[in-house]
Design a protein around this motif. Sequence first.
Motif, mmCIF file in Angstrom:
data_model
loop_
_atom_site.group_PDB
_atom_site.id
_atom_site.type_symbol
_atom_site.label_atom_id
_atom_site.label_comp_id
_atom_site.label_asym_id
_atom_site.label_seq_id
_atom_site.Cartn_x
_atom_site.Cartn_y
_atom_site.Cartn_z
ATOM 1 N N GLY A 98 0.817 -1.206 0.000
ATOM 2 C CA GLY A 98 0.000 0.000 0.000
ATOM 3 C C GLY A 98 0.849 1.254 0.000
ATOM 4 N N HIS A 99 1.906 1.271 0.828
ATOM 5 C CA HIS A 99 2.809 2.426 0.876
ATOM 6 C C HIS A 99 3.475 2.656 -0.478
ATOM 7 C CE1 HIS A 99 3.506 2.040 5.529
ATOM 8 N NE2 HIS A 99 2.267 2.321 5.202
ATOM 9 N N ARG A 100 3.946 1.569 -1.078
ATOM 10 C CA ARG A 100 4.613 1.696 -2.368
ATOM 11 C C ARG A 100 3.657 2.223 -3.436
ATOM 12 N NH1 ARG A 100 9.496 -0.775 -3.426
ATOM 13 N NH2 ARG A 100 10.475 -1.802 -1.640
ATOM 14 N N TYR A 101 2.430 1.732 -3.375
ATOM 15 C CA TYR A 101 1.459 2.153 -4.377
ATOM 16 C C TYR A 101 1.086 3.619 -4.196
ATOM 17 C CZ TYR A 101 -2.479 1.988 -7.573
ATOM 18 O OH TYR A 101 -3.334 2.224 -8.625
ATOM 19 N N LEU A 102 0.883 4.051 -2.964
ATOM 20 C CA LEU A 102 0.564 5.450 -2.708
ATOM 21 C C LEU A 102 1.690 6.353 -3.208
ATOM 22 C CD1 LEU A 102 -1.226 7.657 -1.514
ATOM 23 C CD2 LEU A 102 -0.171 7.210 0.715
ATOM 24 N N ARG A 103 2.905 5.955 -2.969
ATOM 25 C CA ARG A 103 4.048 6.728 -3.442
ATOM 26 C C ARG A 103 4.002 6.867 -4.966
ATOM 27 N NH1 ARG A 103 8.783 9.824 -2.542
ATOM 28 N NH2 ARG A 103 9.957 9.692 -4.494
ATOM 29 N N ARG A 104 3.739 5.751 -5.645
ATOM 30 C CA ARG A 104 3.728 5.796 -7.101
ATOM 31 C C ARG A 104 2.560 6.623 -7.626
ATOM 32 N NH1 ARG A 104 6.106 6.397 -10.024
ATOM 33 N NH2 ARG A 104 5.790 4.976 -11.753
ATOM 34 N N LEU A 105 1.404 6.581 -6.962
ATOM 35 C CA LEU A 105 0.294 7.448 -7.342
ATOM 36 C C LEU A 105 0.697 8.908 -7.251
ATOM 37 C CD1 LEU A 105 -2.767 5.834 -5.476
ATOM 38 C CD2 LEU A 105 -2.496 5.980 -7.965
ATOM 39 N N ARG A 106 1.273 9.283 -6.128
ATOM 40 C CA ARG A 106 1.686 10.674 -5.929
ATOM 41 C C ARG A 106 2.728 11.090 -6.962
ATOM 42 N NH1 ARG A 106 2.395 10.480 0.698
ATOM 43 N NH2 ARG A 106 0.272 11.180 1.207
ATOM 44 N N GLU A 107 3.695 10.235 -7.145
ATOM 45 C CA GLU A 107 4.805 10.531 -8.051
ATOM 46 C C GLU A 107 4.310 10.679 -9.487
ATOM 47 O OE1 GLU A 107 8.752 8.080 -9.279
ATOM 48 O OE2 GLU A 107 8.074 7.845 -7.202
ATOM 49 N N ALA A 108 3.412 9.784 -9.900
ATOM 50 C CA ALA A 108 2.917 9.803 -11.272
ATOM 51 C C ALA A 108 2.125 11.069 -11.560
ATOM 52 C CB ALA A 108 2.053 8.568 -11.534
ATOM 53 N N TYR A 109 1.292 11.482 -10.602
ATOM 54 C CA TYR A 109 0.461 12.660 -10.841
ATOM 55 C C TYR A 109 1.260 13.951 -10.741
ATOM 56 C CZ TYR A 109 -3.662 15.641 -10.985
ATOM 57 O OH TYR A 109 -4.597 16.581 -11.353
ATOM 58 N N THR A 110 2.135 14.040 -9.759
ATOM 59 C CA THR A 110 2.828 15.309 -9.523
ATOM 60 C C THR A 110 4.056 15.513 -10.392
ATOM 61 O OG1 THR A 110 4.093 14.344 -7.692
ATOM 62 C CG2 THR A 110 2.048 15.465 -7.129
ATOM 63 N N THR A 111 4.648 14.428 -10.917
ATOM 64 C CA THR A 111 5.904 14.614 -11.666
ATOM 65 C C THR A 111 5.931 13.940 -13.032
ATOM 66 O OG1 THR A 111 7.117 12.652 -10.848
ATOM 67 C CG2 THR A 111 7.133 14.631 -9.450
ATOM 68 N N GLN A 112 4.926 13.127 -13.371
ATOM 69 C CA GLN A 112 4.991 12.395 -14.638
ATOM 70 C C GLN A 112 3.816 12.685 -15.576
ATOM 71 O OE1 GLN A 112 5.632 8.398 -12.787
ATOM 72 N NE2 GLN A 112 7.490 8.372 -14.040
ATOM 73 N N VAL A 113 2.999 13.652 -15.230
ATOM 74 C CA VAL A 113 1.880 14.084 -16.075
ATOM 75 C C VAL A 113 0.979 12.888 -16.416
ATOM 76 C CG1 VAL A 113 1.250 15.590 -18.019
ATOM 77 C CG2 VAL A 113 3.527 15.739 -17.046
ATOM 78 N N ARG A 114 0.610 12.140 -15.397
ATOM 79 C CA ARG A 114 -0.253 10.971 -15.564
ATOM 80 C C ARG A 114 -1.468 11.132 -14.656
ATOM 81 N NH1 ARG A 114 3.966 6.111 -14.633
ATOM 82 N NH2 ARG A 114 2.130 4.817 -15.039
ATOM 83 N N ASN A 115 -2.648 11.099 -15.246
ATOM 84 C CA ASN A 115 -3.875 11.235 -14.470
ATOM 85 C C ASN A 115 -4.184 9.898 -13.802
ATOM 86 O OD1 ASN A 115 -6.443 11.556 -13.403
ATOM 87 N ND2 ASN A 115 -7.156 12.822 -15.108
ATOM 88 N N VAL A 116 -3.896 9.809 -12.523
ATOM 89 C CA VAL A 116 -4.004 8.535 -11.809
ATOM 90 C C VAL A 116 -5.434 8.205 -11.415
ATOM 91 C CG1 VAL A 116 -1.622 8.548 -11.001
ATOM 92 C CG2 VAL A 116 -3.378 9.683 -9.640
ATOM 93 N N ASN A 117 -6.402 8.986 -11.897
ATOM 94 C CA ASN A 117 -7.799 8.574 -11.783
ATOM 95 C C ASN A 117 -8.188 7.596 -12.887
ATOM 96 O OD1 ASN A 117 -8.336 10.071 -9.518
ATOM 97 N ND2 ASN A 117 -9.304 11.769 -10.595
ATOM 98 N N ASP A 118 -7.389 7.514 -13.942
ATOM 99 C CA ASP A 118 -7.678 6.609 -15.046
ATOM 100 C C ASP A 118 -7.373 5.172 -14.649
ATOM 101 O OD1 ASP A 118 -8.289 8.849 -16.520
ATOM 102 O OD2 ASP A 118 -6.370 8.898 -17.593
ATOM 103 N N ARG A 119 -8.297 4.266 -14.938
ATOM 104 C CA ARG A 119 -8.114 2.852 -14.564
ATOM 105 C C ARG A 119 -6.835 2.273 -15.163
ATOM 106 N NH1 ARG A 119 -11.036 -1.885 -12.906
ATOM 107 N NH2 ARG A 119 -12.382 -0.405 -11.820
ATOM 108 N N GLU A 120 -6.546 2.600 -16.408
ATOM 109 C CA GLU A 120 -5.346 2.043 -17.034
ATOM 110 C C GLU A 120 -4.091 2.451 -16.278
ATOM 111 O OE1 GLU A 120 -3.031 1.909 -21.371
ATOM 112 O OE2 GLU A 120 -4.924 3.013 -21.150
ATOM 113 N N GLU A 121 -4.015 3.717 -15.884
ATOM 114 C CA GLU A 121 -2.865 4.187 -15.112
ATOM 115 C C GLU A 121 -2.809 3.481 -13.764
ATOM 116 O OE1 GLU A 121 -0.440 5.815 -16.096
ATOM 117 O OE2 GLU A 121 -1.002 7.336 -17.556
#
Length: 264
Positions: A98-121
């Motif tokens: 869970g911790h690892r996943y939360l980190r990746r969600l934050r990282e993807a949205y704030t630094t990788q221009v990825r909308n982490v609300n999308d199921r594919e992401e």
Amino acid sequence: MCTWCWGSEPIIRRLRAILGDQIRIRYVMGGLVEDFDEFYDAANDISEPGDVAPHWIEASEHHGMPVDTRIFEVDPAQSTYPASKAFTAARQQGPELGHRYLRRLREAYTTQVRNVNDREEQVNLAESVGLDVDEFTTALDDGSAAAAFEADLSRAREAGVRAFPTYHIDGPSGEQWLSGFKSFEELMTALTTVDPTVEPASPPPMQRFIAEYGPVATREVAEVYELDDGKARQVLESLVDDRTVHRERRGNGFFWHSKQGGDD
């Protein structure tokens, strides 16, 4: 998606690096924005996703974590709720995943221009941290992730949470509540108040830290090893020269990956 929660990552990682299993961390989702169409943050004059970009830049200058505001031009999230439910789905597979996943969600949205609300992401990130994807998507579809998220929201409301992050620090000698962005020293003071037996250790060697937690931002290395950002960057560049670490530019900062494996 709260920039101050993102900016607290270096401090949380320092606590984990020096305290190890003396502490147990549990993340509770607070529900920052249910729907931007009905949202207004008077303190920062934010009423739509595009208004968040200047706030991110200003906050980044304070907390030091990189941000890429192009997300607000390309594909901004209208709500923080879908990504929060994705986290509660991941959390069902254990706190560390869970911790690892939360980190990746934050990282993807704030630094990788990825909308982490999308199921594919969400699924791609689940695969990247080693989650059982079938179990993850089942939790999203059968209502169990949504129920866990609602339980988190109820806990936050009952606790009177009004700012993110908010810390509830509980130990054998009592409890402490801290609200808003806090320094390492403030959190350590609260921890030792609730448990005077807490004993910090030295952080691991830098290359091991990067291998375990990577990719890591410059500010995270600076925080964990008590360096200013310039010195941290200098040391990290020396590891690039040694070919043990590689550098990646994201937004207004850099991330550093281990070439020995261990990236999330």
